[in-house]
Design a protein around this motif. Structure first.
Motif, mmCIF file in Angstrom:
data_model
loop_
_atom_site.group_PDB
_atom_site.id
_atom_site.type_symbol
_atom_site.label_atom_id
_atom_site.label_comp_id
_atom_site.label_asym_id
_atom_site.label_seq_id
_atom_site.Cartn_x
_atom_site.Cartn_y
_atom_site.Cartn_z
ATOM 1 N N CYS A 487 55.460 68.894 2.286
ATOM 2 C CA CYS A 487 54.760 69.548 3.433
ATOM 3 C C CYS A 487 52.550 69.791 3.441
ATOM 4 O O CYS A 487 52.340 69.407 4.320
ATOM 5 C CB CYS A 487 54.690 71.201 3.485
ATOM 6 S SG CYS A 487 56.900 70.936 4.448
ATOM 7 N N LYS A 490 52.422 65.856 3.944
ATOM 8 C CA LYS A 490 52.177 65.073 5.326
ATOM 9 C C LYS A 490 51.473 65.509 6.096
ATOM 10 O O LYS A 490 50.684 65.133 6.570
ATOM 11 C CB LYS A 490 54.032 65.911 5.960
ATOM 12 C CG LYS A 490 54.202 65.687 7.190
ATOM 13 C CD LYS A 490 53.990 66.781 8.291
ATOM 14 C CE LYS A 490 54.164 66.496 9.498
ATOM 15 N NZ LYS A 490 53.449 67.514 10.588
ATOM 16 N N ARG A 493 48.372 63.849 4.914
ATOM 17 C CA ARG A 493 48.211 62.648 4.663
ATOM 18 C C ARG A 493 47.863 62.142 3.540
ATOM 19 O O ARG A 493 47.137 60.569 3.803
ATOM 20 C CB ARG A 493 47.502 62.085 5.631
ATOM 21 C CG ARG A 493 47.901 62.151 7.136
ATOM 22 C CD ARG A 493 46.866 61.045 8.352
ATOM 23 N NE ARG A 493 47.715 61.655 10.014
ATOM 24 C CZ ARG A 493 49.062 60.824 10.089
ATOM 25 N NH1 ARG A 493 48.878 59.941 9.601
ATOM 26 N NH2 ARG A 493 49.521 61.589 11.253
ATOM 27 N N LEU A 540 62.439 65.129 5.225
ATOM 28 C CA LEU A 540 60.787 64.738 5.570
ATOM 29 C C LEU A 540 60.790 63.909 5.602
ATOM 30 O O LEU A 540 59.704 63.873 6.382
ATOM 31 C CB LEU A 540 60.326 66.416 4.569
ATOM 32 C CG LEU A 540 59.058 66.285 4.689
ATOM 33 C CD1 LEU A 540 58.947 67.197 6.696
ATOM 34 C CD2 LEU A 540 58.839 68.108 3.702
ATOM 35 N N TYR A 544 58.814 61.748 8.357
ATOM 36 C CA TYR A 544 57.456 61.999 8.500
ATOM 37 C C TYR A 544 56.785 61.050 6.907
ATOM 38 O O TYR A 544 55.421 61.039 6.636
ATOM 39 C CB TYR A 544 56.908 63.380 8.273
ATOM 40 C CG TYR A 544 57.044 64.153 8.805
ATOM 41 C CD1 TYR A 544 56.460 64.183 10.372
ATOM 42 C CD2 TYR A 544 57.599 64.435 8.974
ATOM 43 C CE1 TYR A 544 56.675 64.760 11.476
ATOM 44 C CE2 TYR A 544 57.830 65.970 10.445
ATOM 45 C CZ TYR A 544 57.280 65.642 12.143
ATOM 46 O OH TYR A 544 57.534 66.736 12.198
ATOM 47 N N THR A 547 53.748 58.802 6.828
ATOM 48 C CA THR A 547 52.949 59.139 6.711
ATOM 49 C C THR A 547 51.557 59.497 5.221
ATOM 50 O O THR A 547 50.325 60.336 4.683
ATOM 51 C CB THR A 547 52.300 60.706 6.929
ATOM 52 O OG1 THR A 547 53.271 61.903 7.082
ATOM 53 C CG2 THR A 547 52.700 60.072 9.270
ATOM 54 N N PHE A 548 53.054 59.904 4.183
ATOM 55 C CA PHE A 548 52.215 60.112 3.025
ATOM 56 C C PHE A 548 53.127 59.504 1.649
ATOM 57 O O PHE A 548 52.643 59.311 0.524
ATOM 58 C CB PHE A 548 52.562 61.493 2.899
ATOM 59 C CG PHE A 548 54.132 61.910 2.486
ATOM 60 C CD1 PHE A 548 54.811 62.555 1.059
ATOM 61 C CD2 PHE A 548 54.782 62.889 3.632
ATOM 62 C CE1 PHE A 548 56.109 61.890 1.794
ATOM 63 C CE2 PHE A 548 55.679 62.573 3.883
ATOM 64 C CZ PHE A 548 56.695 62.745 2.705
ATOM 65 N N ASP A 648 58.391 70.414 8.476
ATOM 66 C CA ASP A 648 57.586 70.636 7.197
ATOM 67 C C ASP A 648 56.572 72.347 7.429
ATOM 68 O O ASP A 648 55.571 72.817 6.936
ATOM 69 C CB ASP A 648 56.080 69.849 7.613
ATOM 70 C CG ASP A 648 56.092 70.384 9.666
ATOM 71 O OD1 ASP A 648 56.259 70.940 10.252
ATOM 72 O OD2 ASP A 648 54.930 69.923 9.694
#
Length: 696
Positions: A487, A490, A493, A540, A544, A547-548, A648
Motif C-alpha cells: 500500500c 502504491k 509510486r 493489488l 495497481y 505503479t510500483f 489499498d
C-alpha cells in the motif's frame, strides 16, 4: 569522608575479632540477626537504646535472615508489628539523606530486602495490604515522596555505579511486586512523583547507559504498562512526546545491544558444529531443531529473557513517532551497541551478578556487523525467533515481533527509510533448516533497502510454517505486513527492486497448502480469511502493479504465474463457492473470497484459450516461459478487468481492546522474570568504598 570510612572499617574489624576470641563453643548469632529476631517479635528496641537506628545502619544487612523472619509471620502477627515496620521503613528513608556513605548503602539494602520480602509474603494473600503494614496509610504519601526524592538525587547526581545500580534495583523490586503491575497500588506514588526525567537522563550518557541502560529501559516499560487503558498514566504521555534524540538513541541502543547479544549467541551455536561439510551441518541443525521447542528449553528461556526489551521496543514504536528516526540510524561503533548484560539472558548461569557489569567480551565486539542499526538487528532477531512456533512461550514472542513489524509497516516515515535506495544494509537472515535446502548453502546477500529484507523475512515465514497446526494469527499478521508495504509503494509510486516472483510463489504455495489440508484446517480456523488476504494482495498487484512494479516485464511475470498456477486459483474458488452456499460460520467470508477472485479468474479464462490457440497454430504441446509471455503481451488490450474498491485500505493497528489481554499476559511474564533476576544481596563493600573515595 575517607577518614570516617577508615575508622568504621577498623571498628568493624575489632568487633569481629572480639567475637572470634570468645570462648563459647556455640556459634554466636550476629548482632544484626539478633536485632531482626527481637524486632519481629514486636519489641521496641529504640525505647531501650536512643541510638538504636544509628547503630542499626552501621551493621551489614542480612537479607536472607530478614526475609526468613518476615516469611514465618502470619497475617495477624504482621498486623501486630505494623508500627515497627512503619518505623523501619521510615528510618530507612530518613537514613538515605545521611552523609555517612555506609549508612546510605545499608539503608538501601535493607529497603530492598524488606520490600522484596513483603511482596513475597503478600503473594496469593488477597487480604494482605502492603501499603498499610509496610508504609502506613497515614504517612504513605509523604514517605514515598521522600523515597523517590532520594532516588532521583542518587540517579541524577555524581554518584558511584554501585549506588545507582542498587537504587534501580529497589525501584524494580517495587514495580515488580505484583504479577499484574496494574494491581500494584504502590505505583500510584511513582505516578505522582515522576522519575521519568531522571531515567531518561541516564540513557543520554554513554557510560551510565552501558551500566544501567537495561534496568532503566525495563523500568520505563513496566511503568508505562501501569493501568494503561484504565487511567491517565504520565509515563505514557511523556514517552509519547519525548523528542530528545540523545535519549531516544540511547533507548534504541540498549535494545539493539540486548538483541545483538541474542543473535551473536545463536550464531555461535550454529557455527560450532560446522567442522564438516555444509550438508552435515544442515542435517545436524534439522535434528537439533526438533528439540529446541520444549517448554523450559534453553532456546525458549533465551527468547523469553529478551521479552522485556521486546516490549520496550513495541512501546517506543507504538507510542513515539520521534523514535522511528532512530530505527534506521547507522550505529557503526560496536561499543554503543553493548549495554549491561541482562542477568536473565543466560538461563544456565547463577542469578547473582556483581553490581558493576563486566566489560563486553572481545569476541562480541569483533563479530558485530559493520554499519548496523536497530532495524537490522531486529530483523535478524525475528529470523531466529520465528523459526520456533511449537510452544506457547515462543508463539507469544513471535506474535509480539509481528505486532512491532505491523506498527513499523504502517508508519510513513519508517517506510520512507526502509525504501530508501541510498540506505542499504547487508542483513544475515537465519533460515529454518529444511530438507529442500540441503542441496546448496544459501547465497550471500548483497546490501539492499531494508524493505526488501523485510519482505524476504516475511516470505521466509510463509514458506517455513505450513503445518497441520497452522499458526493462523501469525499468518494473518505476516500477510498483513506485506499488504501494508505494498500500500505504501502504491501510494508513493516507489518501485522496489525485489524479485517479486518469490513472494508470488510463496503466496500460491500457501493457498495450495490450505487446499490440501482444507478438511482438517476448516474445523479449527477460518482459512477463508487468510485466503482472502492472499488473493487481495494479488488483486493489488493486478490493479495497481504498473505503479510500483520495477518494470513492465515484472507485470508480465505476474500474469504468467497466475496462468501457470491456475489450478490452485480454480480450486480455491470451488472450495469457497461450496462453503458460501451452505449455512455456517464461514459463509460470509467464503462469499467475499469468491467475489475477490473475479479478476484472477478473468485473467485465467482470457489468456488460457489464447495460449491454447497459439500452441495449436505452432504445433507445440509444451510452450516455454518466453513464448507464453509473448502471448500475454499481445493480448492485454482485449482483457477486461473489474475495478475493485479498497484494495489499498487496511484496518489501522490498535492495541485496545483486541490485544490488551495479550500484553497483560506478556508484561506479567516480564515481571516474573525480572523479579527472579534482581539480586541486591551481593554487594562488594570494598569496591563501593573505592568508588566513593574516587569521587570524593
Amino acid at each position: 569522608m575517607s577518614l570516617k570510612l577508615t575508622v568504621w572499617l577498623n571498628a568493624s574489624k575489632m568487633i569481629s575479632r572480639k567475637r572470634s576470641d570468645s570462648g563459647s563453643k556455640r556459634p554466636l548469632k550476629e548482632k544484626v540477626v539478633q536485632i531482626y529476631e527481637s524486632f519481629f517479635k514486636g519489641e521496641d528496641l529504640a525505647a531501650r537504646n536512643p541510638n538504636f537506628w544509628d547503630e542499626l545502619f552501621l551493621l551489614k544487612p542480612k537479607p536472607q535472615q530478614l526475609e526468613a523472619e518476615i516469611m514465618k509471620l502470619q497475617g495477624d502477627q504482621l498486623l501486630a508489628i505494623k508500627d515497627n515496620m512503619n518505623m523501619l521503613f521510615s528510618q530507612c528513608i530518613e537514613t538515605l539523606g545521611h552523609e555517612h556513605t555506609i549508612r546510605v548503602i545499608y539503608a538501601l539494602q535493607t529497603l530492598c530486602a524488606v520490600v522484596s520480602s513483603f511482596y513475597k509474603r503478600a503473594l496469593g494473600d488477597c487480604g494482605f495490604n502492603v501499603i498499610n503494614i509496610l508504609v502506613g496509610f497515614d504517612e504513605a504519601e509523604e514517605r514515598m515522596r521522600m523515597l523517590l526524592y532520594h532516588c532521583n538525587n542518587f540517579l541524577s547526581g555524581d554518584n558511584p555505579v554501585s549506588l545507582k545500580s542498587l537504587c534501580l534495583k529497589l525501584l524494580l523490586l517495587i514495580v515488580t511486586g505484583t504479577e499484574n503491575v496494574s494491581q500494584n497500588t504502590l505505583l500510584e506514588y511513582i505516578m505522582m512523583n515522576s522519575i521519568f526525567e531522571t531515567l531518561i537522563q541516564l540513557l543520554t550518557d554513554g557510560a551510565s547507559r552501558i551500566s544501567h541502560g537495561h534496568d532503566v529501559v525495563l523500568l520505563l516499560t513496566l511503568l508505562v504498562n501501569y493501568r494503561k487503558h484504565e487511567a491517565a498514566n504520565p509515563y505514557i504521555v511523556k514517552l509519547s512526546i519525548l523528542d530528545d534524540q540523545l535519549a531516544l538513541n540511547g533507548y534504541g541502543q540498549v535494545i539493539t545491544g540486548s538483541l545483538s547479544e541474542f543473535c551473536h549467541q545463536f550464531t555461535l551455536q550454529q557455527t560450532e558444529p560446522q567442522a564438516g561439510s555444509w550438508l552435515f551441518s544442515s542435517i545436524s541443525n534439522i535434528v537439533g531443531s526438533m528439540f529446541v521447542s520444549e517448554e523450559g528449553g534453553i532456546r525458549t528461556q533465551q527468547m523469553r529473557a529478551k521479552n522485556g526489551v521486546l516490549v520496550a521496543l513495541y512501546e517506543a514504536v507504538h507510542l513515539n513517532r520521534n523514535f522511528v528516526t532512530t530505527l534506521a540510524q547507522a550505529q557503526s561503533d560496536p561499543s554503543t551497541l553493548v549495554s549491561a548484560p541482562d542477568p536473565s539472558s543466560n538461563p544456565t548461569s547463577s542469578p547473582t551478578t556483581p553490581s558493576t557489569p563486566p566489560p563486553p567480551p572481545p569476541s562480541l565486539l569483533a563479530t558485530l556487523p559493520e554499519p548496523s542499526n536497530l532495524l537490522v538487528t531486529f530483523f535478524q532477531y525475528c529470523s531466529i525467533v520465528m523459526q520456533d512456533t511449537k510452544c506457547e512461550a515462543s508463539m507469544n514472542t513471535v506474535k509480539l515481533c509481528f505486532l512491532i513489524l505491523t506498527c513499523i509497516a504502517e508508519d510513513q516515515y519508517a517506510n520512507s527509510l526502509m525504501h530508501d535506495v541510498n540506505l542499504t544494509f547487508r542483513v544475515h537472515l537465519h533460515r529454518l533448516p529444511m530438507r529442500m535446502r540441503l542441496r546448496k548453502p544459501p547465497p550471500d546477500k548483497a546490501s539492499q533497502p531494508l524493505a526488501s529484507t523485510l519482505i524476504e523475512l516475511l516470505v521466509e515465514f510463509i514458506m517455513s510454517h505450513m503445518m497441520r497446526r497452522l499458526p493462523l494469527e501469525q499468518y494473518l499478521q505476516c500477510v498483513g505486513c506485506v499488504h501494508r508495504l505494498l500500500c505504501y509503494q502504491k501510494r508513493t509510486r516507489v518501485r522496489l527492486l525485489y524479485p517479486w516472483k518469490e513472494l508470488w510463489a510463496a503466496l500460491i504455495t500457501l493457498l495450495k497448502f490450505i487446499l490440501t489440508n482444507e478438511t482438517h484446517l476448516v474445523k479449527k480456523m477460518n482459512i477463508f480469511m487468510l485466503s482472502l488476504q492472499v488473493v487481495n494482495i494479488f488483486n493489488l498487484f493486478i490493479t495497481y502493479g504498473d505503479t510500483f512494479l520495477p518494470s513492465p516485464s515484472s507485470y508480465d511475470e505476474l500474469y504468467y504465474e497466475i496462468i501457470r498456477m491456475h489450478q490452485v486459483f480454480d480450486n480455491i474458488y470451488s472450495v469457497a463457492f461450496r462453503y458460501s452456499t451452505i449455512e455456517g460460520e464461514y459463509k460470509d467470508t467464503a462469499l467475499r473470497l469468491t467475489n475477490s477472485l473475479i479478476n484472477v479468474r478473468a485473467i485465467i479464462s482470457h489468456f488460457t484459450p489464447k495460449i491454447d490457440a497459439w500452441l495449436a497454430n505452432q504445433g507445440l504441446s509444451t510452450p516455454s516461459e518466453s513464448e507464453i509471455l509473448e502471448v500475454v503481451r499481445q493480448n492485454y488490450d482485449s482483457l477486461t478487468l473489474k475495478l475493485q474498491d479498497s484494495l489499498d485500505q487496511y484496518e489501522r493497528y490498535s492495541e485496545y481492546p483486541r490485544h490488551a489481554s495479550f500484553f497483560t499476559a506478556m508484561v506479567r511474564s516480564v515481571v516474573n522474570d525480572t523479579r527472579q533476576s534482581i539480586d541486591f544481596t551481593t554487594l562488594d563493600l570494598q569496591s563501593v568504598l573505592l568508588e566513593f573515595s574516587t569521587i570524593t
